[in-house]
Design a protein around this motif. Structure first.
Motif, mmCIF file in Angstrom:
data_model
loop_
_atom_site.group_PDB
_atom_site.id
_atom_site.type_symbol
_atom_site.label_atom_id
_atom_site.label_comp_id
_atom_site.label_asym_id
_atom_site.label_seq_id
_atom_site.Cartn_x
_atom_site.Cartn_y
_atom_site.Cartn_z
ATOM 1 N N GLU A 195 59.399 51.868 29.908
ATOM 2 C CA GLU A 195 59.594 51.862 28.646
ATOM 3 C C GLU A 195 59.213 53.468 27.902
ATOM 4 O O GLU A 195 59.537 53.966 27.155
ATOM 5 N N ALA A 196 57.883 53.613 28.668
ATOM 6 C CA ALA A 196 57.105 54.764 27.823
ATOM 7 C C ALA A 196 57.858 56.138 28.774
ATOM 8 O O ALA A 196 57.473 57.277 28.255
ATOM 9 N N GLY A 197 58.080 55.858 30.107
ATOM 10 C CA GLY A 197 58.602 57.150 30.810
ATOM 11 C C GLY A 197 57.280 58.138 30.913
ATOM 12 O O GLY A 197 56.269 57.969 31.250
ATOM 13 N N PRO A 198 57.740 59.421 30.848
ATOM 14 C CA PRO A 198 56.898 60.415 31.168
ATOM 15 C C PRO A 198 55.458 60.114 30.131
ATOM 16 O O PRO A 198 54.489 60.822 30.317
ATOM 17 N N ALA A 199 55.575 59.515 28.985
ATOM 18 C CA ALA A 199 54.536 59.542 27.960
ATOM 19 C C ALA A 199 53.575 58.611 28.228
ATOM 20 O O ALA A 199 52.397 58.492 27.837
ATOM 21 N N ALA A 200 53.620 57.982 29.378
ATOM 22 C CA ALA A 200 52.932 56.971 29.936
ATOM 23 C C ALA A 200 51.702 57.778 30.828
ATOM 24 O O ALA A 200 50.582 57.131 30.977
ATOM 25 N N GLU A 201 51.686 58.885 31.164
ATOM 26 C CA GLU A 201 51.162 59.655 31.911
ATOM 27 C C GLU A 201 49.534 59.784 31.238
ATOM 28 O O GLU A 201 49.539 59.925 29.780
ATOM 29 N N ASN A 202 48.369 59.588 31.905
ATOM 30 C CA ASN A 202 47.217 59.779 31.388
ATOM 31 C C ASN A 202 46.690 58.634 30.300
ATOM 32 O O ASN A 202 45.831 58.977 29.768
ATOM 33 N N TRP A 203 47.342 57.658 30.597
ATOM 34 C CA TRP A 203 47.104 56.441 29.813
ATOM 35 C C TRP A 203 46.014 55.601 30.603
ATOM 36 O O TRP A 203 46.058 55.593 31.830
ATOM 37 N N PHE A 204 44.955 55.013 30.256
ATOM 38 C CA PHE A 204 44.031 54.310 30.831
ATOM 39 C C PHE A 204 44.013 52.786 30.466
ATOM 40 O O PHE A 204 44.190 52.447 29.082
ATOM 41 N N PHE A 205 43.563 51.802 31.314
ATOM 42 C CA PHE A 205 44.173 50.436 30.901
ATOM 43 C C PHE A 205 42.655 49.556 31.242
ATOM 44 O O PHE A 205 42.389 49.955 32.405
ATOM 45 N N GLY A 206 42.386 48.698 30.285
ATOM 46 C CA GLY A 206 41.238 47.745 30.709
ATOM 47 C C GLY A 206 41.824 46.373 30.859
ATOM 48 O O GLY A 206 42.381 45.693 29.704
ATOM 49 N N VAL A 207 42.016 45.841 32.057
ATOM 50 C CA VAL A 207 42.382 44.590 32.318
ATOM 51 C C VAL A 207 41.538 43.682 33.195
ATOM 52 O O VAL A 207 40.816 44.018 34.017
ATOM 53 N N PRO A 208 41.974 42.297 33.067
ATOM 54 C CA PRO A 208 41.070 41.525 33.970
ATOM 55 C C PRO A 208 41.743 41.036 35.325
ATOM 56 O O PRO A 208 41.337 39.919 35.995
ATOM 57 N N VAL A 209 42.279 41.996 35.830
ATOM 58 C CA VAL A 209 43.090 41.781 37.037
ATOM 59 C C VAL A 209 42.860 43.117 38.184
ATOM 60 O O VAL A 209 42.724 44.138 37.683
ATOM 61 N N LEU A 210 42.691 42.949 39.342
ATOM 62 C CA LEU A 210 42.712 43.624 40.489
ATOM 63 C C LEU A 210 43.876 43.769 41.154
ATOM 64 O O LEU A 210 44.705 42.982 41.273
ATOM 65 N N ASP A 211 43.958 45.026 41.723
ATOM 66 C CA ASP A 211 45.158 45.418 42.729
ATOM 67 C C ASP A 211 44.914 45.091 44.014
ATOM 68 O O ASP A 211 43.984 45.693 44.741
ATOM 69 N N PRO A 212 45.648 43.987 44.637
ATOM 70 C CA PRO A 212 45.342 43.417 45.932
ATOM 71 C C PRO A 212 45.573 44.637 46.930
ATOM 72 O O PRO A 212 44.529 44.759 48.082
ATOM 73 N N LEU A 213 46.325 45.379 46.769
ATOM 74 C CA LEU A 213 46.739 46.579 47.763
ATOM 75 C C LEU A 213 45.650 47.585 47.760
ATOM 76 O O LEU A 213 45.291 47.919 48.644
ATOM 77 N N ALA A 214 45.244 47.966 46.735
ATOM 78 C CA ALA A 214 44.117 49.029 46.730
ATOM 79 C C ALA A 214 42.602 48.272 47.058
ATOM 80 O O ALA A 214 42.112 48.867 47.828
ATOM 81 N N ARG A 215 42.536 46.997 46.998
ATOM 82 C CA ARG A 215 41.316 46.222 47.367
ATOM 83 C C ARG A 215 41.421 46.173 48.830
ATOM 84 O O ARG A 215 40.248 46.515 49.370
ATOM 85 N N GLU A 216 42.367 45.905 49.563
ATOM 86 C CA GLU A 216 42.299 45.751 50.947
ATOM 87 C C GLU A 216 42.089 47.230 51.926
ATOM 88 O O GLU A 216 41.731 47.219 52.817
ATOM 89 N N LYS A 217 42.153 48.089 50.820
ATOM 90 C CA LYS A 217 42.109 49.666 51.404
ATOM 91 C C LYS A 217 40.591 50.159 51.016
ATOM 92 O O LYS A 217 40.431 51.187 51.457
ATOM 93 N N ASP A 218 39.942 49.401 50.030
ATOM 94 C CA ASP A 218 38.758 49.879 49.493
ATOM 95 C C ASP A 218 37.470 50.028 50.570
ATOM 96 O O ASP A 218 36.981 48.869 50.861
ATOM 97 N N THR A 219 37.314 51.191 50.907
ATOM 98 C CA THR A 219 36.258 51.376 52.029
ATOM 99 C C THR A 219 34.901 51.095 51.466
ATOM 100 O O THR A 219 33.756 51.082 52.285
ATOM 101 N N LYS A 220 34.593 51.082 50.204
ATOM 102 C CA LYS A 220 33.137 50.740 49.395
ATOM 103 C C LYS A 220 33.028 49.244 49.777
ATOM 104 O O LYS A 220 31.878 48.374 49.681
ATOM 105 N N LEU A 221 34.032 48.202 49.999
ATOM 106 C CA LEU A 221 33.847 46.912 50.124
ATOM 107 C C LEU A 221 33.278 46.739 51.745
ATOM 108 O O LEU A 221 33.638 47.662 52.685
ATOM 109 N N LYS A 222 32.768 45.336 51.626
ATOM 110 C CA LYS A 222 32.408 45.140 53.332
ATOM 111 C C LYS A 222 33.804 44.828 53.916
ATOM 112 O O LYS A 222 34.868 44.311 53.426
#
Length: 735
Positions: free
Chosen positions: A598-625
Motif C-alpha cells: 500500500e505504501a509502495g516507494p514511500a515505504a523505503e527507509n521505514w523501521f519496524f519494532g515487532v515481536p517476531v523473527l524472520d525464520p529465513l534470516a535466522r537460519e542464515k545468521d552466522t552469529k548463531l550457534k
C-alpha cells in the motif's frame, strides 16, 4: 442466558433460579422467577466478599439507594436481604439489551431515539437527585432498552450528596470515558448531581455517534482526555449539539440540571410501543423476550448431589463473565458436571468413562477477519507442532488440533472461546490473535483454568493485574506487551546518534494500542534524556501532509508513528511528498506485506519494532550457534514440505510455544501424570524452553522475560532483519 453451575443454588428467597445472566469478581447475577411467573434479575454476592464489613455496608447502601429512587425510567427493587450470609438483591428483569450492546451490534441510534433516550434517562436522574443521591456510573452498560423506553440500573456506587465516608480519597470511582472531570481527578467533595449530567452528555454522544466522546483506550488515557481535551462530537445531530455541549462543560456549575434536560427534550414519551427504537434493536428485544417466555419450569436440584468447586472468578470486573466453563448434563433428575480434567470424566449413567486416549491443543485465532494473515500463520505453526508430536514413535498419547475462528470480531470471540474451554479434551490453547478478541474471550479461560498462550496480543492487562484483582494464572505471553514494545522501539531510535528531537504521533484508530505504545515510548525516551515533540490526532484524521508538515516545522528529525497500518501508510506517503529524509519508525500493528504494497516507494527507509523473527534470516545468521541454525533450518524445511511455502511471520513463534506445551505434557506423562489443565499454567510459566526461534522464559506475571522486540528496515521494497532491539538506550549502553 447461560446455564447454572452445579455449585449454584436453585432457589433464593422464593426466586427459582433459571440461569446466569452474568458474573464477576463481586458476585453473580441470576435470572429468577417468582411463583406467579414474574422474572427478576437476582444479584448475589460471593460469600468471601460478604465477610468484609466495608463490602456489606456498600451492598446495603446500594439496596437503600435503589429503593429511594421512584421513577418509571429506573428499574425497581423487588426484594433484597443485605444481611443474608450471601447478600442478595432482586430487581425487575428487562429483556432488552443494554445501550452498549445495541450500539455495538447495530450502530448509532437515530436522532429521535437519542432524544427519547435522553429525556427518559434525564428524568430517572432527576428522581435520583431528588432522593438526595448521585448515581456516579451512568454509562451505556447501565441503561437497558425496553419496548416502552429505557431503564437506568445499577446503584452499586451511588451515594448520598456530600457523603464521603465510604469513598477513599484519591480513588477514581466509576467508568473512565463516562466520568466528569471532577470524578476523573478524584475530587470527592466536588462530585454531585452535575457529575451525572456530564455522564449523560457522554451517553447521548455515544448513542448518537456510536463512539465515546473522549475516545477509547486505557483508563489513564481516558481520564486525562476527560479533564484536558474537548469532546469529539462529530456526528451528533444539530438539534442536540448545544445540549450535549452544555452537559459536557468542564465546570460543574455550567451544566444544566437533569430536570432541565428532561424539560428541554420535549419528545413524547415512548409509550407502550417500540417505535421509538430502530427495527434491528426491536428485533433483539423480541428475540430475548421470546426466549424468556419459552423457559421451562425446572425441578429443584436434587438433594445429596454434592457441591462442586466454585468456578474461578475473573481478574477484571469490567469483563463480563459467562458460565460456559462447564458442560452440564442432566441425569437422574440432577445436574452433573463433566470436568475439564480427564481423570474426572463420567458417562451419563454415572459410571466412569473409558480412559481418554486423545487430547487436544486448541487454537483461538482470527482466520477470516482483519488479522487473518497472522491468524492463519499461527494455526499453521500449531498444526505443524501437533503433527510433529504425533509422528513420534515414543509419543505417550495421541493429539488433535481443535481450531476456533473468532473472525477478529470481539462480539463473536467469547462464543469462539467457549467452543474450546468447554471441551474437556482441550488442555491448552494458542491465541488470541488480537487484543480486542482476547479481552472478550479471556473470561472463559479464567473460569475454566485453561492456559492461553499468545504470540501476538500485547494488551498489558492480559497478564498484569491491579491491587484488587488476583494474580494472572491463565495467560502466557510469548512477546512483549505493547507498553514494553514501545520502550524497546524508543531504545532502537537511540541507536541513531543524529536523532535529537523525534516527533511522536499518536493516532486513535486503535486507541488502546496506540496509547500503550506512546506510554512505552515516553518511558524509553525519558531514559535516554530525549524530549520528543508529541502530537495526538483523532481516528478520522486524513490530512497527514498538513499534520506532519507542522511537526517538521517544529523541528522533528525522526518520526515515530503510534497507530495502525492504514494511517502509517498515509504518514509514509505524506512524509515522502514533503521530502522528509529522517528515519521513520512504527510498531507491530503496521507490520506485514500489506504495508509494503500500500505504501509502495514511500515505504523505503521505514523501521519496524515487532515481536517476531524472520525464520529465513535466522537460519542464515552466522552469529548463531550451528545447532540453533540447524534447528531453524529443519523447521523451515518441514514447513515447505507441509505447505509448499516458507513460513510467514508469527508461524515460528506459534510452533515454538505449542511445542513447549507438548514437551511439558510428554514429561508429565513419563512421570505418570496424564494431561490436565490443572497446574499446567504454573508448570509452563517456570519453563526455560529453547525452540526454533530462540529461547522462551517467563516472569512471575506470565510475561516473556527479556527484550523480544526485533527491528526491521524496508530496503528495495522488502523487509530486512536488523536485529534485536536494545535492552537499554544506546547512550546508557555505551556508558
Amino acid at each position: 442466558l447461560h446455564p447454572l453451575l452445579p455449585s449454584d443454588p436453585s432457589v433464593i428467597a422464593g426466586y427459582r433460579l433459571l440461569g446466569r445472566l452474568g458474573a464477576g469478581g463481586m458476585g453473580v447475577v441470576y435470572l429468577g422467577r417468582t411463583a406467579n411467573g414474574e422474572l427478576a434479575a437476582v444479584k448475589v454476592t460471593h460469600a468471601d466478599r460478604a465477610d468484609q464489613p466495608d463490602f456489606r455496608a456498600r451492598f446495603r447502601r446500594e439496596v437503600e439507594a435503589a429503593r429511594r429512587v421512584s421513577s418509571p425510567w429506573a428499574v425497581p427493587v423487588t426484594g433484597a436481604d443485605p444481611d443474608a450470609p450471601e447478600p442478595w438483591m432482586a430487581t425487575a428483569f428487562v429483556a432488552g439489551p443494554s445501550l452498549g450492546e445495541a450500539v455495538a451490534a447495530h450502530g448509532a441510534l437515530p436522532g429521535r431515539s437519542v432524544r427519547l433516550l435522553g429525556r427518559a434517562v434525564a428524568r430517572a436522574l432527576a428522581a435520583v437527585h431528588a432522593a438526595g443521591l448521585v448515581h456516579r456510573d451512568v454509562k451505556p452498560g447501565n441503561v437497558l432498552l425496553a419496548v416502552d423506553g429505557p431503564r437506568l440500573i445499577d446503584f452499586g456506587i451511588a451515594r448520598a450528596t456530600g457523603e464521603t465516608a465510604l469513598t477513599a480519597t484519591d480513588m477514581v470511582v466509576g467508568t473512565p470515558g463516562f466520568l466528569a472531570p471532577e470524578q476523573a481527578e478524584a475530587r470527592t467533595d466536588a462530585v454531585g448531581p452535575a457529575a451525572d449530567v456530564f455522564a449523560l452528555g457522554c451517553l447521548l454522544a455515544y448513542a448518537a455517534t456510536g463512539r465515546p466522546p473522549f475516545g477509547t483506550g486505557t483508563p489513564d488515557a481516558l481520564l486525562y482526555r476527560t479533564v484536558h481535551d474537548a469532546p469529539d462530537l462529530t456526528g451528533v445531530p444539530e438539534e442536540l449539539l448545544d445540549l450535549v455541549r452544555a452537559c459536557l462543560a468542564k465546570d460543574p456549575a455550567a451544566r444544566p440540571t437533569a430536570a432541565e434536560i428532561g424539560m428541554r427534550l420535549v419528545e413524547d414519551a415512548p409509550g407502550a410501543a417500540a417505535e421509538w427504537l430502530p427495527a434491528p434493536v426491536v428485533r433483539t428485544i423480541a428475540e430475548r423476550s421470546a426466549r424468556m417466555l419459552a423457559l421451562p419450569e425446572i425441578d429443584a436440584t436434587a438433594p445429596g448431589t454434592g457441591t462442586a468447586e466454585p468456578p474461578k472468578r475473573s481478574r477484571r470486573g469490567f469483563l463480563l463473565l459467562a458460565s460456559g466453563a462447564a458442560v452440564l448434563a442432566a441425569g437422574g433428575g440432577a445436574l452433573a458436571v463433566r470436568s475439564a480434567l480427564g481423570d474426572d470424566d463420567k458417562k451419563g449413567d454415572g459410571k466412569a468413562a473409558p480412559p481418554r486416549t486423545t487430547w487436544k491443543i486448541g487454537v483461538l485465532a482470527d482466520l477470516s477477519g482483519p488479522a487473518g494473515e497472522i491468524g492463519r500463520a499461527q494455526e499453521r505453526g500449531a498444526r505443524l507442532a501437533v503433527e510433529r508430536f504425533n509422528a513420534r514413535e515414543d509419543k505417550p498419547f495421541a493429539l488433535e488440533l481443535k481450531v476456533s475462528d473468532d473472525r477478529g470480531d470481539r462480539n463473536a470471540a467469547l462464543e469462539a472461546a467457549r467452543r474450546l474451554t468447554t471441551d474437556p479434551g482441550v488442555v491448552a490453547v494458542l491465541g488470541p490473535t488480537s487484543d480486542d478478541t482476547g479481552q472478550s474471550a479471556l473470561p472463559a479461560f479464567e473460569e475454566s483454568g485453561l492456559p492461553l498462550l499468545t504470540t501476538s496480543a500485547g494488551f498489558n492487562l492480559f497478564t498484569r493485574r491491579d491491587e484488587q484483582s488476583p494474580r494472572n494464572a491463565t495467560v502466557l505471553r510469548a512477546m512483549p506487551s505493547h507498553l514494553m514494545g514501545g520502550a524497546y522501539l524508543a531504545f532502537a531510535v537511540t541507536l541513531l546518534p543524529a536523532v535529537r528531537k523525534p516527533g511522536v504521533l499518536q493516532e486513535r484508530t486503535d486507541d488502546q494500542y496506540s496509547w500503550l505504545l506512546v506510554r512505552g515510548i515516553q518511558f524509553g525516551f525519558g531514559q535516554a534524556k530525549i524530549a520528543p515533540h508529541y502530537r495526538v490526532v483523532p481516528a478520522h484524521a486524513r490530512d497527514y501532509r498538513r499534520i506532519l508538515g507542522e511537526m517538521i516545522d517544529a523541528g522533528m528529525d525522526a518520526y515515530v508513528h503510534c497507530g495502525v497500518r492504514e494511517t502509517a501508510v498515509l504518514a509514509a506517503r505524506a512524509l515522502a511528498g514533503l521530502g522528509f529524509t529522517g528515519p521513520r519508525f512504527v510498531g507491530q500493528h503496521a507490520f506485514g506485506p500489506a504495508f509494503l504494497k500500500e505504501a509502495g516507494p514511500a515505504a523505503e527507509n521505514w523501521f519496524f519494532g515487532v515481536p517476531v523473527l524472520d525464520p529465513l534470516a535466522r537460519e542464515k545468521d552466522t552469529k548463531l550457534k550451528a545447532a540453533d541454525r540447524a534447528r531453524t533450518a529443519g523447521f523451515v524445511a518441514a514447513h515447505r514440505k507441509r505447505y509448499g511455502a516458507p513460513p510467514a511471520y508469527y508461524t515460528g513463534e506459534s510452533y515454538d510455544v505449542v511445542n513447549m506445551v507438548l514437551d511439558r505434557l510428554a514429561r508429565n506423562a513419563k512421570a505418570g501424570r496424564p494431561p490436565a489443565r490443572k497446574g499446567l499454567w504454573a508448570q509452563l510459566r517456570a519453563e526455560k524452553y529453547t525452540g526454533v526461534m530462540g529461547g522462551y522464559s517467563f516472569d512471575e506475571y506470565g510475561d516473556l522475560s527479556g527484550v523480544g522486540t526485533f527491528v526491521y528496515g524496508v530496503r528495495n521494497g522488502a523487509y530486512t532483519s536488523i536485529g534485536a532491539a536494545p535492552a537499554v538506550p544506546a547512550n546508557l549502553a555505551k556508558a
